[in-house]
Structure formats: C-alpha cells, structure tokens
Scaffold this motif. Structure first.
Motif, PDB file in Angstrom:
ATOM      1  N   VAL A  54      19.101  11.166  16.448  1.00 29.02           N
ATOM      2  CA  VAL A  54      18.103  10.101  16.591  1.00 29.02           C
ATOM      3  C   VAL A  54      16.698  10.600  16.245  1.00 29.02           C
ATOM      4  O   VAL A  54      15.840   9.833  15.850  1.00 29.02           O
ATOM      5  N   VAL A  55      16.478  11.908  16.431  1.00 33.46           N
ATOM      6  CA  VAL A  55      15.159  12.483  16.160  1.00 33.46           C
ATOM      7  C   VAL A  55      15.222  13.309  14.879  1.00 33.46           C
ATOM      8  O   VAL A  55      16.187  14.053  14.660  1.00 33.46           O
ATOM      9  N   GLY A  56      14.220  13.151  14.028  1.00 36.57           N
ATOM     10  CA  GLY A  56      14.163  13.903  12.778  1.00 36.57           C
ATOM     11  C   GLY A  56      12.776  14.455  12.540  1.00 36.57           C
ATOM     12  O   GLY A  56      11.931  14.442  13.429  1.00 36.57           O
ATOM     13  N   ARG A  57      12.571  14.955  11.319  1.00 28.63           N
ATOM     14  CA  ARG A  57      11.237  15.478  10.984  1.00 28.63           C
ATOM     15  C   ARG A  57      10.802  14.966   9.629  1.00 28.63           C
ATOM     16  O   ARG A  57      11.611  14.776   8.720  1.00 28.63           O
ATOM     17  N   TRP A  58       9.510  14.711   9.537  1.00 29.54           N
ATOM     18  CA  TRP A  58       8.916  14.200   8.306  1.00 29.54           C
ATOM     19  C   TRP A  58       8.290  15.391   7.594  1.00 29.54           C
ATOM     20  O   TRP A  58       7.268  15.885   8.035  1.00 29.54           O
ATOM     21  N   SER A  59       8.912  15.825   6.516  1.00 26.90           N
ATOM     22  CA  SER A  59       8.524  17.010   5.743  1.00 26.90           C
ATOM     23  C   SER A  59       8.174  18.146   6.702  1.00 26.90           C
ATOM     24  O   SER A  59       8.927  18.437   7.625  1.00 26.90           O
ATOM     25  N   SER A  60       7.042  18.809   6.518  1.00 27.05           N
ATOM     26  CA  SER A  60       6.706  19.925   7.402  1.00 27.05           C
ATOM     27  C   SER A  60       5.650  19.513   8.417  1.00 27.05           C
ATOM     28  O   SER A  60       4.934  20.352   8.945  1.00 27.05           O
ATOM     29  N   SER A  61       5.549  18.197   8.695  1.00 25.82           N
ATOM     30  CA  SER A  61       4.484  17.776   9.594  1.00 25.82           C
ATOM     31  C   SER A  61       5.010  17.231  10.916  1.00 25.82           C
ATOM     32  O   SER A  61       5.150  17.979  11.875  1.00 25.82           O
ATOM     33  N   ALA A  62       5.341  15.964  10.956  1.00 20.71           N
ATOM     34  CA  ALA A  62       5.590  15.307  12.244  1.00 20.71           C
ATOM     35  C   ALA A  62       7.078  15.144  12.546  1.00 20.71           C
ATOM     36  O   ALA A  62       7.943  15.402  11.717  1.00 20.71           O
ATOM     37  N   SER A  63       7.349  14.687  13.775  1.00 18.91           N
ATOM     38  CA  SER A  63       8.694  14.293  14.178  1.00 18.91           C
ATOM     39  C   SER A  63       8.816  12.774  14.029  1.00 18.91           C
ATOM     40  O   SER A  63       7.813  12.062  14.005  1.00 18.91           O
ATOM     41  N   VAL A  64      10.047  12.290  13.920  1.00 11.88           N
ATOM     42  CA  VAL A  64      10.295  10.860  13.731  1.00 11.88           C
ATOM     43  C   VAL A  64      11.485  10.429  14.594  1.00 11.88           C
ATOM     44  O   VAL A  64      12.271  11.267  15.035  1.00 11.88           O
ATOM     45  N   VAL A  65      11.598   9.113  14.803  1.00 13.96           N
ATOM     46  CA  VAL A  65      12.721   8.565  15.558  1.00 13.96           C
ATOM     47  C   VAL A  65      13.370   7.453  14.735  1.00 13.96           C
ATOM     48  O   VAL A  65      12.668   6.609  14.159  1.00 13.96           O
ATOM     49  N   ALA A  66      14.701   7.435  14.682  1.00 12.68           N
ATOM     50  CA  ALA A  66      15.433   6.425  13.911  1.00 12.68           C
ATOM     51  C   ALA A  66      15.549   5.129  14.703  1.00 12.68           C
ATOM     52  O   ALA A  66      15.915   5.130  15.874  1.00 12.68           O
ATOM     53  N   LEU A  67      15.240   3.996  14.039  1.00 12.08           N
ATOM     54  CA  LEU A  67      15.322   2.678  14.685  1.00 12.08           C
ATOM     55  C   LEU A  67      16.357   1.760  14.036  1.00 12.08           C
ATOM     56  O   LEU A  67      16.625   0.669  14.563  1.00 12.08           O
ATOM     57  N   SER A  68      16.870   2.151  12.887  1.00  6.47           N
ATOM     58  CA  SER A  68      17.879   1.334  12.206  1.00  6.47           C
ATOM     59  C   SER A  68      18.582   2.256  11.214  1.00  6.47           C
ATOM     60  O   SER A  68      18.195   3.410  11.062  1.00  6.47           O
TER      61      SER A  68
END
Ligand SMILES: [Ca+2]
Ligand SMILES: [Ca+2]
Ligand SMILES: [Ca+2]
Length: 371
Positions: A54-68
């Motif tokens: 459910v949690v990922g990373r955006w290139s070498s910067s931020a973390s992200v969360v999947a919504l769909s």
C-alpha cells in the motif's frame, strides 16, 4: 513551552538528492531501539498494519499511498514531476500526470506504464470520520530511519535523549505507531514520546527525511483507512524525546500530517477525474483555469502536466485543450452519485460560440502576461 508551528520554522520533509546518494540502507520511520541488546527491531508486526504494497516511494524523494489500481496520493511539497518513477507493490511505474490540491499540501497522481496499464492489487480507502483525535495510528514510510544516539553526560553517566537520522536513501519501508493528539487549528498532530512514558504507544515512531507523504492509517472497523499524510516534523536531521540539557525532562518532538477526512471531497474528485479544463482542481472551469492554459500556450514536452493546461495528456498545450475548456466553461464538478440522482449535467453552451469567446480571452490574457 514555546513550540514551532507549521510554516513557522517546522522542518518540512522535503526532497533531498544529497541523502539519496549515501551508501547504506537504514530505512523507514524512526523507531526506538529494542532495549534488549541484539534484539529485533521494534516494528509494528505484519497483521497489525496495512499491506506493505500500500505504501510506495516517488523516485528518490517522497513516500506515497495507493488509493486505487492506478492512483497514488502524497504531499504536494514532496517533489517529483510527470514522467518520474513511482515504485509500489514491487513494481515501478511512471507518473502520467497529477492533480494538485488548490490549497492543501496534497496531490493525487495517475500512474502509467510503458506496457500494460497499472493494476495495483493493494490499496486503501480514505478515512471519512472526524474523530481522529486520540486514536492510535500506524505510520508507514520509506524515510531514512534511526541513526546514532544523541547523548548528554548527566548525573555521572551518558544518557540518550534522541537519535540522529539514518544516512540511507528511501529504499526501506518501516512501520511504526503513535497516537494523534488534539491540536486545535492544525491538521493531524502527534509527539514522539520516550520509552516508559505513559503516553507512549507500542512501536512509538516519528517520521524522518523521505517520509513526506507517508501514510497515517487508522483501523476503521477492521479495515485500514488513510487518515493523514506526513507533512513535517519539529527538528531536522535528528529526533528528540528528552531534553538535551536535562534528560530527566521529556521533550518529545512534534510531527504533523495533512488531514485527509476534511479533504475527502477533493480526493474523491481526483480519483473520479476532475472536469476537463479544471486545471487547478477547484471543481469549476473558469478564468483561473483559462489563465493556466494561456500562460502555457503551445508548451510541449515530457514534463507538461494537467495543471499546465494539458487536458488530454499528450504533453502539449494547444487548441485541443482549449476546446475542452470551452466545452466545460463555467461548469461545476458533480460527484457521480449526485448525477444519477436526477441532478443532471449542466447544459453545454453552444460549442463554437464558447470556443471563440474562450479563445479570445486566452489570447488577451497571454498578451497581458507578455506585456
Ligand atoms: Ca506519542
Ligand atoms: Ca478550476
Ligand atoms: Ca494536450
């Protein structure tokens, strides 16, 4: 006690190229170490947290969360543009385009793939209650994690009052926990209490660099829901839980997240897709959107985003995009549910007439900006 507030000196967990190139692989949020020497990391165990996918990373910067299956959400300040990579669920994708919240530190990105369509298997719904305060949440992120202890010599011994941040990039996911404390006037708020403090929860944790956009998850009747996205912490480069001068005194660092429930309408709109031409995603197609398009008129390239005026995601801002603005001129977004309840769609204006009017206005705007 004097406290910093968001926008007033708080450290925003921003994009950091420098940290990303260091060797080593500490990772995730900052957790207190296991008091048993050589014991395992005190991390929220699987089964008591959302899926790792459910949690990922955006290139070498931020973390992200999947919504769909193809949407992710993160903070707007975290960095990374159209065409940059997002790694989530064991796969890497490209950011096709993204929607930026008009005021909050939020954005929703739509993933694309060079081959087949993204089809994320694990994602969460957003939390829609207004009772977040005092709830215990699970925090997952790809931040740098815990580094060396910070110690002071006190009463004839070395006492630890906090930790430096680790030196890794954002390559490791780690899960911690904390409790949301009421903080009127702010979004979600928590403090990093030390071990043995009554307010501390098991796996008490605080975000570090690269945890921007990392999720604050609440257990909503057995289902994990996204309640917040990590935005800022009190201190940069290190996290404290005791006073450095007198370590008998607790001095827990503060952390902040963007509250999701109060932005639920916008998140739903971003997932549904805003009106074609609503470039600032405020729900209406009007002169502000036309201004965005006008100032990027004839722009082209791989970094061109929806917010620049590219309705059809072809990397160009041209007459096709202007036509979409004209067709939806002065229209307001209506959620799918409302449309099926007989609310109806706004009657389109005569296409040609509107296109001419909007085109003239775009040119006028452009001339004014040039002059
Ligand atoms: Ca706490
Ligand atoms: Ca708009
Ligand atoms: Ca276009």
């Amino acid at each position: 006690m004097e406290r910093n507030r968001p926008g007033g000196g708080l450290y925003v967990l921003a994009f950091s190229v420098a940290l990303a190139v260091y060797a080593g692989s500490a990772g995730g949020v900052v957790l207190h170490p296991n008091p048993t020497p050589g014991g395992p990391e005190l991390e929220v165990p699987a089964g008591q947290r959302p899926s790792d996918d459910v949690v990922g990373r955006w290139s070498s910067s931020a973390s992200v969360v999947a919504l769909s299956p193809r949407h992710i959400i993160t903070t707007a300040h975290g960095g990374g543009g159209v065409g940059s990579s997002v790694t989530i669920g064991g796969q890497s994708y490209q950011v096709g385009w993204y929607y930026r919240h008009p005021t909050a530190d939020l954005r929703v990105a739509v993933l694309t793939d060079l081959g087949e369509e993204p089809d994320l298997q694990d994602y969460v719904d957003i939390y829609r209650g207004s009772d977040e305060d005092t709830q215990t949440f699970v925090l997952g992120g790809y931040g740098v994690g815990r580094g060396d202890p910070l110690q002071t010599f006190y009463n004839d011994q070395w006492v630890t009052y906090g930790y430096e941040w680790g030196e890794g990039g954002n390559d490791t996911l780690r899960w911690g926990s904390n409790r949301i404390d009421p903080s009127p006037g702010f979004d979600l708020f928590a403090v990093w209490d030390g071990p043995g403090i009554a307010a501390a929860v098991p796996y008490e944790a605080i975000p570090a660099d690269h945890d921007s956009g990392a999720g604050w998850f609440l257990d909503d009747g057995g289902e994990w829901k996204l309640a917040g996205l990590t935005q800022a912490v009190e201190r940069t480069g290190e996290s404290w839980y005791r006073n450095s001068g007198n370590p008998e005194l607790p001095d827990p660092d503060e952390m902040y997240a963007v509250r999701v429930s109060t932005n639920a309408y916008w998140v739903d709109m971003a997932l549904d897709g805003p009106l074609a031409g609503d470039f600032n995603t405020d729900g209406t197609v009007n002169i502000t959107d036309l201004g965005a398009l006008a100032s990027n008129w004839q722009a082209s390239g791989p970094g061109v985003n929806w917010s620049d005026g590219d309705v059809n995601h072809d990397g160009k801002v041209n007459i096709t995009d202007l036509g979409a603005v004209a067709s939806n001129w002065k229209h307001e977004y209506a959620p799918p549910a409302a449309a099926t309840m007989g609310g109806g769609q706004p009657v389109p204006e005569p296409g040609t007439l509107a296109l001419l009017a909007v085109g003239a206005a775009a040119l006028a705007l452009r001339r004014r900006r040039k002059g």
